[in-house]
Design a protein around this motif. Sequence first.
Motif, mmCIF file in Angstrom:
data_model
loop_
_atom_site.group_PDB
_atom_site.id
_atom_site.type_symbol
_atom_site.label_atom_id
_atom_site.label_comp_id
_atom_site.label_asym_id
_atom_site.label_seq_id
_atom_site.Cartn_x
_atom_site.Cartn_y
_atom_site.Cartn_z
ATOM 1 N N PHE A 180 -8.262 -10.420 1.642
ATOM 2 C CA PHE A 180 -6.999 -11.235 1.254
ATOM 3 C C PHE A 180 -7.363 -11.313 -0.591
ATOM 4 C CE2 PHE A 180 -4.718 -15.202 -0.201
ATOM 5 C CZ PHE A 180 -4.000 -15.062 -0.193
ATOM 6 N N SER A 181 -8.882 -12.087 -0.689
ATOM 7 C CA SER A 181 -8.541 -12.041 -2.089
ATOM 8 C C SER A 181 -8.913 -10.425 -3.392
ATOM 9 C CB SER A 181 -10.121 -12.679 -2.138
ATOM 10 O OG SER A 181 -10.130 -13.877 -2.122
ATOM 11 N N ALA A 182 -9.440 -9.952 -2.613
ATOM 12 C CA ALA A 182 -9.480 -8.419 -3.611
ATOM 13 C C ALA A 182 -7.407 -8.197 -3.454
ATOM 14 C CB ALA A 182 -9.578 -7.146 -2.308
ATOM 15 N N LEU A 183 -7.226 -8.050 -2.541
ATOM 16 C CA LEU A 183 -5.709 -8.458 -2.649
ATOM 17 C C LEU A 183 -4.929 -8.860 -4.234
ATOM 18 C CD1 LEU A 183 -2.837 -6.164 -1.666
ATOM 19 C CD2 LEU A 183 -2.602 -8.197 -0.152
ATOM 20 N N THR A 184 -5.414 -10.396 -3.879
ATOM 21 C CA THR A 184 -5.231 -11.039 -4.781
ATOM 22 C C THR A 184 -5.334 -10.966 -6.206
ATOM 23 O OG1 THR A 184 -5.475 -12.908 -3.622
ATOM 24 C CG2 THR A 184 -4.888 -13.310 -5.524
ATOM 25 N N ILE A 185 -7.265 -10.244 -5.918
ATOM 26 C CA ILE A 185 -7.476 -10.019 -7.030
ATOM 27 C C ILE A 185 -6.899 -8.569 -8.502
ATOM 28 C CG2 ILE A 185 -9.450 -8.844 -8.341
ATOM 29 C CD1 ILE A 185 -11.136 -10.227 -6.542
ATOM 30 N N THR A 186 -6.661 -7.578 -7.233
ATOM 31 C CA THR A 186 -5.286 -6.529 -7.737
ATOM 32 C C THR A 186 -4.024 -7.059 -8.030
ATOM 33 O OG1 THR A 186 -6.609 -5.123 -5.471
ATOM 34 C CG2 THR A 186 -4.266 -4.348 -6.656
ATOM 35 N N ILE A 187 -3.425 -7.524 -8.135
ATOM 36 C CA ILE A 187 -2.334 -8.012 -7.733
ATOM 37 C C ILE A 187 -2.198 -9.097 -9.342
ATOM 38 C CG2 ILE A 187 -0.187 -9.688 -7.969
ATOM 39 C CD1 ILE A 187 -0.615 -9.228 -4.933
ATOM 40 N N VAL A 188 -3.455 -9.200 -9.229
ATOM 41 C CA VAL A 188 -3.295 -10.715 -10.554
ATOM 42 C C VAL A 188 -4.126 -9.222 -11.823
ATOM 43 C CG1 VAL A 188 -4.891 -11.949 -12.342
ATOM 44 C CG2 VAL A 188 -3.973 -12.513 -9.920
ATOM 45 N N GLN A 189 -4.991 -8.111 -11.598
ATOM 46 C CA GLN A 189 -5.542 -7.054 -12.536
ATOM 47 C C GLN A 189 -4.473 -6.564 -12.965
ATOM 48 O OE1 GLN A 189 -7.426 -4.204 -10.795
ATOM 49 N NE2 GLN A 189 -8.164 -3.607 -13.335
ATOM 50 N N ILE A 190 -3.179 -5.750 -11.906
ATOM 51 C CA ILE A 190 -1.600 -5.323 -12.261
ATOM 52 C C ILE A 190 -0.994 -5.945 -13.353
ATOM 53 C CG2 ILE A 190 0.381 -4.518 -11.611
ATOM 54 C CD1 ILE A 190 -1.169 -3.670 -8.528
#
Length: 131
Positions: free
Chosen positions: A97-107
């Motif tokens: 879940f944190s990795a998905l949040t990191i991905t969204i913020v990075q995008i």
Amino acid sequence: MGPSLAQYDALWMLAALVPVALAAAAWALQMSCGFCSVEPPEFTHAVSMVVMIAIANATLRLALQITGSAYGMAPQYLIPALITSAVIAVALPTTPFSALTITIVQIVLCALIYVAFTWVQEAAITSFMML
């Protein structure tokens, strides 16, 4: 509108812009990790993660083109985001879940960097045209 980057030699543009894009994506990865309260990787580790993500997404894109299932929202946006999240979850000590949040913020950060570079290019071209 004035001249754009499309008028320049593609090889020179790749040689100039790929390192800038890698550095910007690595910086965005570090910032998004800090935003999500995950220990940010060092810059060299972040660059290697960005390269791994690019290779994984290019392989995915090739596989989807070969199988003929590259059309639609899931293959275009959702699956690459999940692949990116999986690489981040494996490379960093974090939850999916944190990795998905990191991905969204990075995008979001990468999109803002792209818009900023585009704005600077247009401002520079316009100022040269006004001379």
